[in-house]
Design a protein around this motif. Structure first.
Motif, PDB file in Angstrom:
ATOM      1  N   VAL A 105     -14.123 -26.870 -25.915  1.00 18.57           N
ATOM      2  CA  VAL A 105     -14.319 -26.423 -27.301  1.00 18.57           C
ATOM      3  C   VAL A 105     -12.996 -26.588 -28.035  1.00 18.57           C
ATOM      4  N   SER A 106     -13.032 -27.315 -29.136  1.00 15.41           N
ATOM      5  CA  SER A 106     -11.824 -27.505 -29.943  1.00 15.41           C
ATOM      6  C   SER A 106     -11.788 -26.482 -31.073  1.00 15.41           C
ATOM      7  N   ALA A 107     -10.580 -26.093 -31.485  1.00 14.91           N
ATOM      8  CA  ALA A 107     -10.389 -25.130 -32.571  1.00 14.91           C
ATOM      9  C   ALA A 107      -9.399 -25.716 -33.564  1.00 14.91           C
ATOM     10  N   SER A 108      -9.798 -25.770 -34.822  1.00 14.77           N
ATOM     11  CA  SER A 108      -8.918 -26.229 -35.903  1.00 14.77           C
ATOM     12  C   SER A 108      -8.832 -25.127 -36.944  1.00 14.77           C
ATOM     13  N   ALA A 109      -7.615 -24.933 -37.474  1.00 18.95           N
ATOM     14  CA  ALA A 109      -7.385 -23.848 -38.431  1.00 18.95           C
ATOM     15  C   ALA A 109      -7.071 -24.415 -39.802  1.00 18.95           C
ATOM     16  N   LEU A 110      -7.418 -23.647 -40.817  1.00 16.53           N
ATOM     17  CA  LEU A 110      -7.101 -23.965 -42.210  1.00 16.53           C
ATOM     18  C   LEU A 110      -6.220 -22.852 -42.766  1.00 16.53           C
ATOM     19  N   PRO A 111      -5.293 -23.189 -43.701  1.00 13.14           N
ATOM     20  CA  PRO A 111      -5.026 -24.513 -44.285  1.00 13.14           C
ATOM     21  C   PRO A 111      -4.313 -25.437 -43.306  1.00 13.14           C
ATOM     22  N   ALA A 112      -4.033 -26.639 -43.774  1.00 16.76           N
ATOM     23  CA  ALA A 112      -3.417 -27.647 -42.919  1.00 16.76           C
ATOM     24  C   ALA A 112      -2.075 -27.154 -42.392  1.00 16.76           C
ATOM     25  N   GLY A 113      -1.813 -27.451 -41.137  1.00 17.83           N
ATOM     26  CA  GLY A 113      -0.573 -27.007 -40.520  1.00 17.83           C
ATOM     27  C   GLY A 113      -0.730 -25.761 -39.682  1.00 17.83           C
ATOM     28  N   MET A 114      -1.830 -24.994 -39.864  1.00 16.61           N
ATOM     29  CA  MET A 114      -2.070 -23.796 -39.074  1.00 16.61           C
ATOM     30  C   MET A 114      -2.710 -24.181 -37.738  1.00 16.61           C
ATOM     31  N   THR A 115      -2.581 -23.324 -36.757  1.00 17.49           N
ATOM     32  CA  THR A 115      -3.123 -23.594 -35.427  1.00 17.49           C
ATOM     33  C   THR A 115      -3.952 -22.412 -34.949  1.00 17.49           C
ATOM     34  N   ALA A 116      -4.736 -22.653 -33.897  1.00 16.09           N
ATOM     35  CA  ALA A 116      -5.529 -21.602 -33.263  1.00 16.09           C
ATOM     36  C   ALA A 116      -5.658 -21.945 -31.788  1.00 16.09           C
ATOM     37  N   GLY A 117      -5.105 -21.080 -30.958  1.00 13.86           N
ATOM     38  CA  GLY A 117      -5.202 -21.307 -29.519  1.00 13.86           C
ATOM     39  C   GLY A 117      -6.548 -20.881 -28.995  1.00 13.86           C
ATOM     40  N   VAL A 118      -7.155 -21.694 -28.146  1.00 17.08           N
ATOM     41  CA  VAL A 118      -8.469 -21.399 -27.595  1.00 17.08           C
ATOM     42  C   VAL A 118      -8.405 -21.472 -26.072  1.00 17.08           C
TER      43      VAL A 118
END
Length: 309
Positions: A105-118
């Motif tokens: 499962v991939s996780a992408s965060a907004l806005p650009a440049g933010m991250t989310a560890g899964v």
């Protein structure tokens, strides 16, 4: 005619507003979906090698209703083969063995440049009570629970279910010491044909609340000076009536001390009666002289008037 046209314009505007509102609601609902269920076609290659099997799976991805930056929240992923066609077991699965799922499962965060560890665990199902022969129907797959941690500054996180692996955990040996190494059964990836849209879940993220300020905690403490201030005593008021001393009344004794005889030297003492003739006599004499002079003058004037013929 004018009224009908006006009503027509009002009805048209109301219809347009309804269409716009419905579009906004549908768009926001799709954008902020926290759960998604899709039928996805996967191409699964057996772990022992051989021809890949194309099969449809029902994929359900569910995320929490809210998340806070820097704090873990959970999501669940359930993948099950569609029952309209058999999903065969590549090898025999013995009784007491368990099925293990390793999803991606991939996780992408907004806005650009933010991250989310899964973190994606590898859940293991319950032990089978009966063996499954090779090319028999695969048993159900266990549900996976994910943990996601958005970074500071993230406003939303998008989860996407992708590939997965299926393994078999063999039962313990006769001595009951340890289980053997999991045996790979399938390596499944999204197919290039068929239903290729993955399950996606979006969750909004809020910032962590600030800690209470020191001033607030200080203000909450009681003031010692206010508690030890002395309580005023009761005041007793005494009223006293004071009377002025009366003026001493004249008595016979007081009058007796007055001088009864006029002393000598009348001018000095005010006693004029005994000093000589009374002054009133001189005043009356002067008045009489003035009257006499006035009367004499009138007589002389009348005598001098000429006699008219």
């Amino acid at each position: 005619m004018l009224k009908s046209k006006a009503r027509g314009r009002v009805a048209g505007r109301a219809a347009a507003a309804g269409v716009v509102s419905a579009g906004l609601l549908l768009g926001l609902g799709a954008l902020g979906a926290r759960a998604d269920t899709k039928t996805v076609t996967y191409s699964c290659t057996p772990g022992t090698g051989g021809t890949a099997v194309t099969h449809d799976f029902t994929v359900t991805l569910t995320a929490s209703t809210s998340a806070v930056t820097g704090t873990q929240y959970t999501a669940t992923l359930n993948i099950q083969p569609v029952t309209t066609s058999a999903f065969p077991a590549p090898v025999q699965i013995a009784s007491g063995a368990a099925i293990e799922l390793q999803p991606t499962v991939s996780a992408s965060a907004l806005p650009a440049g933010m991250t989310a560890g899964v973190s994606t665990p590898s859940p293991t199902g319950t032990a089978l009570t009966a063996s499954v022969a090779a090319q028999g129907s695969m048993p159900p797959l266990p549900m996976a629970t994910l943990t996601v941690t958005p970074s500071t500054g993230a406003t939303s996180v998008v989860l996407t279910a992708k590939d997965f692996k299926i393994s078999m955990v063999a039962p313990a040996g006769t001595g009951g010491t340890t289980t053997t190494t999991p045996t790979a059964l399938y390596n499944c990836v999204v197919a290039t044909t068929g239903s290729t849209l993955p399950a996606v879940a979006t969750i909004p993220v809020t910032s962590a609340s600030a800690s209470p300020s020191a001033s607030a905690s200080a203000s909450a403490s009681p003031s010692a000076s206010a508690s030890v201030s002395p309580t005023p005593r009761n005041t007793r008021t005494v009223y006293e009536t004071v009377f002025a001393s009366p003026t001493p009344a004249k008595t016979k004794k007081t009058r007796s001390v007055q001088v009864e005889n006029t002393p000598g030297g009348g001018a000095a003492t005010g006693g004029g009666g005994d000093a000589g003739p009374d002054a009133r006599l001189f005043v009356l004499t002067g008045v009489a002289l003035m009257l006499a002079a006035g009367g004499g003058g009138l007589v002389l004037r009348t005598r001098r008037r000429p006699v008219r013929q």
